[in-house]
Design a protein around this motif. Structure first.
Motif, PDB file in Angstrom:
ATOM      1  N   TRP A  67      27.430  46.374  52.420  1.00  0.00           N
ATOM      2  CA  TRP A  67      26.183  47.010  51.849  1.00  0.00           C
ATOM      3  C   TRP A  67      25.089  46.295  51.987  1.00  0.00           C
ATOM      4  CZ3 TRP A  67      24.779  51.543  50.885  1.00  0.00           C
ATOM      5  CH2 TRP A  67      25.375  52.568  50.229  1.00  0.00           C
ATOM      6  N   GLN A  68      24.821  44.991  51.896  1.00  0.00           N
ATOM      7  CA  GLN A  68      23.858  44.328  52.167  1.00  0.00           C
ATOM      8  C   GLN A  68      23.243  44.383  53.638  1.00  0.00           C
ATOM      9  OE1 GLN A  68      24.815  40.603  50.726  1.00  0.00           O
ATOM     10  NE2 GLN A  68      24.427  41.080  48.581  1.00  0.00           N
ATOM     11  N   LEU A  73      36.380  43.672  47.517  1.00  0.00           N
ATOM     12  CA  LEU A  73      35.119  43.862  46.856  1.00  0.00           C
ATOM     13  C   LEU A  73      34.051  43.053  47.372  1.00  0.00           C
ATOM     14  CD1 LEU A  73      34.004  45.341  44.436  1.00  0.00           C
ATOM     15  CD2 LEU A  73      34.598  43.610  42.898  1.00  0.00           C
ATOM     16  N   LYS A  74      34.359  41.809  47.501  1.00  0.00           N
ATOM     17  CA  LYS A  74      33.183  40.985  48.151  1.00  0.00           C
ATOM     18  C   LYS A  74      32.738  41.417  49.716  1.00  0.00           C
ATOM     19  CE  LYS A  74      33.839  36.772  45.459  1.00  0.00           C
ATOM     20  NZ  LYS A  74      32.497  36.425  45.233  1.00  0.00           N
ATOM     21  N   ALA A  75      33.906  41.920  50.478  1.00  0.00           N
ATOM     22  CA  ALA A  75      33.382  42.359  51.596  1.00  0.00           C
ATOM     23  C   ALA A  75      32.717  43.563  51.650  1.00  0.00           C
ATOM     24  CB  ALA A  75      34.893  42.556  52.567  1.00  0.00           C
ATOM     25  N   GLU A  77      39.867  41.570  45.063  1.00  0.00           N
ATOM     26  CA  GLU A  77      38.280  40.649  44.772  1.00  0.00           C
ATOM     27  C   GLU A  77      37.999  40.739  46.281  1.00  0.00           C
ATOM     28  OE1 GLU A  77      36.611  36.505  43.349  1.00  0.00           O
ATOM     29  OE2 GLU A  77      38.466  37.353  42.247  1.00  0.00           O
ATOM     30  N   ILE A  78      38.825  40.162  47.332  1.00  0.00           N
ATOM     31  CA  ILE A  78      38.463  40.029  48.711  1.00  0.00           C
ATOM     32  C   ILE A  78      37.672  41.383  49.131  1.00  0.00           C
ATOM     33  CG2 ILE A  78      39.261  39.417  50.895  1.00  0.00           C
ATOM     34  CD1 ILE A  78      41.074  37.634  49.839  1.00  0.00           C
ATOM     35  N   GLU A 107      30.561  44.511  49.108  1.00  0.00           N
ATOM     36  CA  GLU A 107      29.374  44.074  48.664  1.00  0.00           C
ATOM     37  C   GLU A 107      28.278  43.297  50.071  1.00  0.00           C
ATOM     38  OE1 GLU A 107      27.261  40.784  45.812  1.00  0.00           O
ATOM     39  OE2 GLU A 107      29.429  41.294  45.554  1.00  0.00           O
ATOM     40  N   ALA A 108      29.112  42.816  50.799  1.00  0.00           N
ATOM     41  CA  ALA A 108      28.554  42.250  51.988  1.00  0.00           C
ATOM     42  C   ALA A 108      28.065  43.260  53.057  1.00  0.00           C
ATOM     43  CB  ALA A 108      29.361  40.983  52.537  1.00  0.00           C
TER      44      ALA A 108
END
Length: 91
Positions: free
Chosen positions: A13-14, A6-8, A3-4, A10-11
């Motif tokens: 990509w932003q 995945l969040k990294a 999950e870590i 996602e960030a």
């Protein structure tokens, strides 16, 4: 643990999208405004000045494109200032 990552991701990509849009897109919009302003004009014999004024469509188009650039810069300043005072703008 997954999950870590995945969040990294996602960030990441932003940040990548914002960097492309603001780092290359906004200067491209400004350059297009300069190009539209000079569209239909003729250069003087020396090649450094124009011998005719900008057309009405050129002025209107460049004004819109420059306004988009100014709005983006002002919005960025707003986000920085609002974030500095702990105001939540998004989410």
């Amino acid at each position: 643990m997954g999950e870590i990552f995945l969040k990294a991701f996602e960030a990441l990509w932003q940040v990548l999208v914002a960097g492309i849009v603001l780092g290359a897109g906004l200067p491209a919009v400004f350059a297009l405004g300069i190009r539209v302003l000079g569209n239909g004009r003729t250069l003087a014999a020396d090649g450094s000045t124009y011998s005719s004024p900008p057309t009405g469509a050129g002025r209107a188009g460049s004004t819109v494109l420059f306004a988009v650039c100014v709005a983006a810069v002002l919005f960025g300043i707003f986000l920085i200032v609002a974030g500095g005072f702990g105001i939540k703008v998004f989410g």
